[in-house]
Design a protein around this motif. Sequence first.
Motif, PDB file in Angstrom:
ATOM      1  N   THR A  23       0.835  -1.185   0.000  1.00 31.58           N
ATOM      2  CA  THR A  23       0.000   0.000   0.000  1.00 31.58           C
ATOM      3  C   THR A  23       0.873   1.240   0.000  1.00 31.58           C
ATOM      4  N   ASN A  24       0.600   2.134  -0.916  1.00 27.40           N
ATOM      5  CA  ASN A  24       1.320   3.396  -0.972  1.00 27.40           C
ATOM      6  C   ASN A  24       0.375   4.480  -0.503  1.00 27.40           C
ATOM      7  N   VAL A  25       0.419   4.759   0.792  1.00 26.54           N
ATOM      8  CA  VAL A  25      -0.483   5.726   1.386  1.00 26.54           C
ATOM      9  C   VAL A  25      -0.284   7.098   0.749  1.00 26.54           C
ATOM     10  N   ALA A  26       0.956   7.469   0.459  1.00 31.14           N
ATOM     11  CA  ALA A  26       1.220   8.778  -0.133  1.00 31.14           C
ATOM     12  C   ALA A  26       0.540   8.919  -1.491  1.00 31.14           C
ATOM     13  N   ALA A  27       0.446   7.841  -2.250  1.00 31.05           N
ATOM     14  CA  ALA A  27      -0.214   7.904  -3.556  1.00 31.05           C
ATOM     15  C   ALA A  27      -1.723   8.024  -3.389  1.00 31.05           C
ATOM     16  N   PRO A  30      -2.207  12.139  -1.091  1.00 35.04           N
ATOM     17  CA  PRO A  30      -1.006  12.955  -1.240  1.00 35.04           C
ATOM     18  C   PRO A  30      -0.963  14.131  -0.266  1.00 35.04           C
ATOM     19  N   MET A  31       0.239  14.499   0.108  1.00 38.72           N
ATOM     20  CA  MET A  31       0.465  15.629   0.986  1.00 38.72           C
ATOM     21  C   MET A  31       0.074  16.907   0.239  1.00 38.72           C
ATOM     22  N   PRO A  32      -0.634  17.824   0.883  1.00 36.11           N
ATOM     23  CA  PRO A  32      -0.981  19.080   0.206  1.00 36.11           C
ATOM     24  C   PRO A  32       0.270  19.812  -0.283  1.00 36.11           C
ATOM     25  N   ASP A  33       0.139  20.462  -1.426  1.00 43.35           N
ATOM     26  CA  ASP A  33       1.277  21.186  -2.000  1.00 43.35           C
ATOM     27  C   ASP A  33       1.862  22.209  -1.031  1.00 43.35           C
ATOM     28  N   ALA A  34       1.013  22.862  -0.248  1.00 42.75           N
ATOM     29  CA  ALA A  34       1.504  23.858   0.710  1.00 42.75           C
ATOM     30  C   ALA A  34       2.423  23.215   1.748  1.00 42.75           C
ATOM     31  N   CYS A  35       2.124  21.970   2.139  1.00 41.76           N
ATOM     32  CA  CYS A  35       2.986  21.265   3.090  1.00 41.76           C
ATOM     33  C   CYS A  35       4.319  20.930   2.445  1.00 41.76           C
ATOM     34  N   LYS A  36       4.277  20.535   1.188  1.00 43.34           N
ATOM     35  CA  LYS A  36       5.503  20.222   0.460  1.00 43.34           C
ATOM     36  C   LYS A  36       6.370  21.458   0.331  1.00 43.34           C
TER      37      LYS A  36
END
Length: 141
Positions: A23-27, A30-36
Amino acid sequence: MKTVLKFALAAAVVPFFALSTGTNVAAQMPMPDACKAEASAMKGMGMSGGMQMGQMADHQKATMESMQQMHPAMMQAMMATDPDVAFVCGMIAHHMGAISMSEVELKYGDDQQAKSMAQKIIEAQKKEIEEMTTWVNDHAK
């Protein structure tokens, strides 16, 4: 098996299950762009390369300390032979980490909405920890 040992054993189950099931939880979430973007700013400070604790702001130090306490307990959990116990104990450790991180927000945060979310997390996670602890005490061998 003592509750503390059960807790410690199960605390690592979340990353273990993600790896073992593929399982790819990130896929999936996904993390919000603002967090990235915020995290990318830390790369320039050497965060991924070993930023020293002394270079961090107080809220960063407090969060890192809570994560350093949570992760070993979660990693130990994957050693539980019973997958149900491993999962539940892992979630206990995960929830304890969420509470600790929420307490950091309450101490250092300025935004009332974020602080309200943190307080709700603390209340919900404490209740769930109680439920999971009861389950572990009743089901662990």
